[in-house]
Design a protein around this motif. Sequence first.
Motif, short mmCIF file in Angstrom:
data_model
loop_
_atom_site.label_atom_id
_atom_site.label_comp_id
_atom_site.label_asym_id
_atom_site.label_seq_id
_atom_site.Cartn_x
_atom_site.Cartn_y
_atom_site.Cartn_z
N VAL A 3 42.08 -27.55 25.83
CA VAL A 3 43.51 -27.77 26.04
C VAL A 3 43.74 -28.72 27.21
CG1 VAL A 3 45.66 -26.65 26.74
CG2 VAL A 3 44.21 -25.57 25.02
N HIS A 4 43.03 -28.51 28.31
CA HIS A 4 43.18 -29.38 29.48
C HIS A 4 42.66 -30.79 29.20
CE1 HIS A 4 44.87 -26.53 32.28
NE2 HIS A 4 44.07 -25.62 31.74
N THR A 5 41.62 -30.89 28.40
CA THR A 5 41.11 -32.21 28.01
C THR A 5 42.16 -32.97 27.23
OG1 THR A 5 38.87 -31.31 27.87
CG2 THR A 5 39.25 -33.40 26.75
N ILE A 6 42.79 -32.30 26.28
CA ILE A 6 43.84 -32.94 25.48
C ILE A 6 45.03 -33.32 26.36
CG2 ILE A 6 45.55 -32.51 23.66
CD1 ILE A 6 43.31 -30.82 22.28
N MET A 7 45.41 -32.43 27.28
CA MET A 7 46.52 -32.74 28.19
C MET A 7 46.25 -34.01 29.00
SD MET A 7 47.82 -29.13 29.81
CE MET A 7 48.83 -29.92 31.05
N TYR A 59 48.28 -37.59 28.87
CA TYR A 59 48.87 -38.23 30.06
C TYR A 59 48.39 -39.69 30.15
CZ TYR A 59 51.03 -34.18 32.37
OH TYR A 59 51.83 -33.11 32.70
N GLU A 60 47.09 -39.90 30.00
CA GLU A 60 46.53 -41.24 30.11
C GLU A 60 47.05 -42.19 29.03
OE1 GLU A 60 44.59 -43.04 32.29
OE2 GLU A 60 45.03 -41.30 33.53
N LEU A 61 47.21 -41.67 27.83
CA LEU A 61 47.66 -42.51 26.71
C LEU A 61 49.18 -42.68 26.67
CD1 LEU A 61 45.25 -41.08 24.00
CD2 LEU A 61 45.17 -43.38 25.01
N GLY A 62 49.88 -41.97 27.55
CA GLY A 62 51.33 -42.09 27.59
C GLY A 62 52.05 -41.21 26.57
N TYR A 63 51.34 -40.30 25.92
CA TYR A 63 51.96 -39.40 24.95
C TYR A 63 52.63 -38.21 25.62
CZ TYR A 63 48.87 -41.88 21.67
OH TYR A 63 48.21 -42.82 20.94
N ARG A 64 52.22 -37.91 26.83
CA ARG A 64 52.78 -36.77 27.58
C ARG A 64 53.37 -37.30 28.87
NH1 ARG A 64 51.79 -31.00 28.36
NH2 ARG A 64 50.53 -31.03 26.48
N GLU A 65 54.56 -36.84 29.17
CA GLU A 65 55.23 -37.24 30.40
C GLU A 65 55.99 -36.04 30.92
OE1 GLU A 65 58.41 -40.55 31.07
OE2 GLU A 65 56.64 -41.43 30.13
N ASP A 66 55.95 -35.83 32.22
CA ASP A 66 56.71 -34.72 32.79
C ASP A 66 58.19 -35.07 32.79
OD1 ASP A 66 54.48 -33.16 33.29
OD2 ASP A 66 54.16 -34.02 35.28
#
Length: 137
Positions: free
Chosen positions: A100-104, A108-115
């Motif tokens: 899960v943390h690897t995917i997170m 983040y790096e690929l720009g798919y997740r943003e806070d």
Amino acid sequence: KTFGKEIGKHQLVQQMIAKMSSNLEISRLLVYKAGWLKNNGKRNTRETSLAKWISCNAANEAANDAVQIHGAYGFSNEFPVERYLRNSKAPVIYEGTREVHTIMQAEYELGYREDKILRKMLPTWPFEEVNVETIKS
């Protein structure tokens, strides 16, 4: 001692010890960064996830290497390394598995997740004393 010399004199064991030491320092710095962000009231989701992921993996690898270094004694009750290995496995699993943390981190790096933007400021540490009289007026 093995083969007539101390275990620590073997290059492979030295390599394992060096890896344990470097991973400890890396983990410590990641935890300090996440803590510093938290103490300053800043977002720290990404940094906390990274610190948890890397630190738990490092602890599990170190415990596994310690069991290997001790050989058959690594599984006996004579040395605490068997308990360290068992105890190091739980943190890898709870609060999100390493996958899960690897995917997170990848998201983040690929720009798919943003806070999301904070709706209000997070408290900082040390907490400021609140003057009740100021609030009433």
